[in-house]
Design an enzyme around this catalytic site. Structure first.
Site, mmCIF file in Angstrom:
data_model
loop_
_atom_site.group_PDB
_atom_site.id
_atom_site.type_symbol
_atom_site.label_atom_id
_atom_site.label_comp_id
_atom_site.label_asym_id
_atom_site.label_seq_id
_atom_site.Cartn_x
_atom_site.Cartn_y
_atom_site.Cartn_z
ATOM 1 C CG HIS A 16 -8.433 34.367 9.767
ATOM 2 N ND1 HIS A 16 -8.811 35.582 9.248
ATOM 3 C CD2 HIS A 16 -9.272 34.125 10.801
ATOM 4 C CE1 HIS A 16 -9.837 36.056 9.934
ATOM 5 N NE2 HIS A 16 -10.130 35.191 10.886
ATOM 6 N NE ARG A 17 -12.749 35.624 8.534
ATOM 7 C CZ ARG A 17 -13.072 36.903 8.673
ATOM 8 N NH1 ARG A 17 -13.296 37.643 7.604
ATOM 9 N NH2 ARG A 17 -13.193 37.458 9.859
ATOM 10 C CD GLU A 48 -11.186 31.052 11.548
ATOM 11 O OE1 GLU A 48 -12.092 31.465 12.280
ATOM 12 O OE2 GLU A 48 -11.034 31.470 10.381
ATOM 13 C CG ASP A 82 -15.596 32.106 10.112
ATOM 14 O OD1 ASP A 82 -15.367 32.307 11.311
ATOM 15 O OD2 ASP A 82 -14.822 32.466 9.195
ATOM 16 C CG HIS A 130 -16.512 36.061 9.259
ATOM 17 N ND1 HIS A 130 -17.048 37.309 9.517
ATOM 18 C CD2 HIS A 130 -15.775 35.724 10.339
ATOM 19 C CE1 HIS A 130 -16.628 37.706 10.713
ATOM 20 N NE2 HIS A 130 -15.857 36.769 11.224
ATOM 21 C CD GLU A 162 -15.402 32.293 14.866
ATOM 22 O OE1 GLU A 162 -16.110 33.206 15.328
ATOM 23 O OE2 GLU A 162 -14.339 32.501 14.258
ATOM 24 C CE LYS A 183 -18.760 34.461 12.799
ATOM 25 N NZ LYS A 183 -17.647 35.220 13.403
ATOM 26 C CG ASP A 217 -6.258 37.370 7.123
ATOM 27 O OD1 ASP A 217 -7.105 36.505 7.381
ATOM 28 O OD2 ASP A 217 -6.382 38.563 7.470
#
Length: 245
Positions: free
Chosen positions: A7-8, A34, A36, A49, A109, A111, A229
């Site tokens: 995640h990120r 993942e 953003d 993000h 993702e 945004k 994370d």
């Protein structure tokens, strides 16, 4: 096997959404990332993000009010000041160029739920196609109109709706918008929902799964993937669960 998506990037130990965090996630054994995407004043796709730069950089204000050149002057180390050198906000182009030299899958993702970035879907798709990564990318968003638009533009690139709340029969909803999977908050992914979705041929990739108990539960139910994370911790738990008695 349940895939581990960072995640990120490896956000538990490195500045989120930076090339450093993505590279360290790969080293930690994640199968995917993942990240953003927002858009600059001059229409460039950048990996960050928040709509504002305040939380993750030494700057202030909205991403959309910065040019790419101005954004590149900011330091994205935020709470990792001990790192020896400045980390920059990467462009999506820079990340995909690096990604093309790996075997990782990547969830992009969009945004665009708060700020509607005109033409974002087309720009992301063109870039994914330019790097020949269509079969390794999943486009997700809380803006479901946007991912349906993405699917219509590029049916070869997978889409996945993000769900913050529980949804009745989410696999039916996913099928109705031509998504092969959905990304629920982990609280909205109880075992029965995961099982019913998988039985219907729809993948489930919950976010952001950091608790050991939740990681264990989702690995045991053979969830398609988890978004976490801490990919190193997730990998340890997955290995423990998959270890033959």
């Amino acid at each position: 096997m349940t895939l581990i998506l960072a995640h990120r990037g490896y956000a538990a130990e490195y500045p989120e959404n930076t090339l450093l965090a993505f590279k360290e996630a790969e080293k930690a054994g994640a199968e995917g990332l993942e990240l953003d995407v927002q858009m600059t004043r001059d229409g460039e796709l950048v990996v960050i993000h928040d709509e504002k730069v305040d939380r993750t950089t030494d700057g202030t204000g909205l991403v959309k009010d910065y040019s790419l050149k101005e954004l590149k002057k900011l330091d994205a180390r935020f709470k990792f000041e001990a790192l020896p050198k400045k980390e920059l906000i990467p462009t999506l182009d820079e990340v995909l160029e690096w990604l093309s030299g790996t075997k990782l899958v990547c969830n992009i993702e969009l945004k665009n739920s708060i700020i509607t970035y005109e033409g974002m879907e087309e720009k992301v798709i063109n870039m994914v196609r330019a790097y020949d990564l269509s079969d390794r990318i999943i486009i997700s968003s809380f803006n479901h109109y946007s991912i349906v638009h993405s699917y219509l533009l590029a049916p070869e690139i997978e889409i996945a709706p993000l769900l913050s709340e529980g949804l009745y029969m989410p696999w039916i909803y996913a099928q109705s918008i031509k998504a092969k999977g959905f990304h629920p908050h982990w609280r909205a992914a109880p075992d029965q929902i995961v099982r019913a979705s998988l039985e219907s041929g729809i993948e489930v990739r919950p976010y952001t799964v950091n608790k050991e108990t939740e990681l264990e539960r989702l690995f045991k139910v053979d969830c398609s993937a988890i978004i976490t994370d801490d990919p190193a911790k997730a990998r340890r738990i997955r290995e423990k669960i998959n270890r033959p008695e």
